[in-house]
Design an enzyme around this catalytic site. Structure first.
Site, mmCIF file in Angstrom:
data_model
loop_
_atom_site.group_PDB
_atom_site.id
_atom_site.type_symbol
_atom_site.label_atom_id
_atom_site.label_comp_id
_atom_site.label_asym_id
_atom_site.label_seq_id
_atom_site.Cartn_x
_atom_site.Cartn_y
_atom_site.Cartn_z
ATOM 1 C CD GLU A 1 -2.590 5.748 -6.139
ATOM 2 O OE1 GLU A 1 -2.959 6.441 -5.215
ATOM 3 O OE2 GLU A 1 -3.432 4.846 -6.254
ATOM 4 C CD GLU B 1 -3.019 1.025 -0.013
ATOM 5 O OE1 GLU B 1 -3.001 2.101 -0.809
ATOM 6 O OE2 GLU B 1 -3.552 -0.261 -0.163
#
Length: 127
Positions: free
Chosen positions: A78, A71
């Site tokens: 991102e 994550e």
């Protein structure tokens, strides 16, 4: 005046500070990471309740770490993709999708580990 470099120990302390700053930033901005932290807390609580063995704790810890790492990597990817490609771009989307896929695989792996570790205990409690 010449600027001196921080000592080795100060550099390590600074590194831990930067890492904690990154984790904190991701926790605040990523809903999925908060869900993973909640899930990990539930797994740890259940592990204490069921009195897992050392090997079972090791498996649970590896599963939790795997998901959190995936994550955090996904979030970092991102952020970088958004920096270099603020507008929609097929390759930007592909990079984000691949990173999200890594989180999905880590999560499925963690769920499988969770089932293998916790299921026998839960079956025994239901008998």
């Amino acid at each position: 005046m010449e600027k001196t470099r921080p000592s080795f120990i100060r550099q390590r302390i600074n590194s831990f500070g930067f890492a904690m700053k990154g984790i904190s930033s991701a926790f605040r901005s990523e809903v999925n990471l908060r869900w993973h932290v909640l899930s990990a807390g539930l797994a740890v609580g259940l592990g204490f309740y069921l009195e897992l063995t050392t090997v079972e704790w090791a498996l649970v810890c590896v599963a939790i770490g795997l998901v959190w790492m995936a994550e955090l990597f996904n979030t970092a990817i991102e952020v970088v993709v958004n920096l270099v490609s603020p507008g929609p771009h097929p390759l930007a989307g592909k990079a984000k999708d691949i990173a999200a896929g890594a989180v999905l695989i880590a999560s499925i792996t963690a769920a499988a580990i969770g089932l293998l570790v916790f299921w026998p205990y839960l079956v025994q409690l239901m008998e």
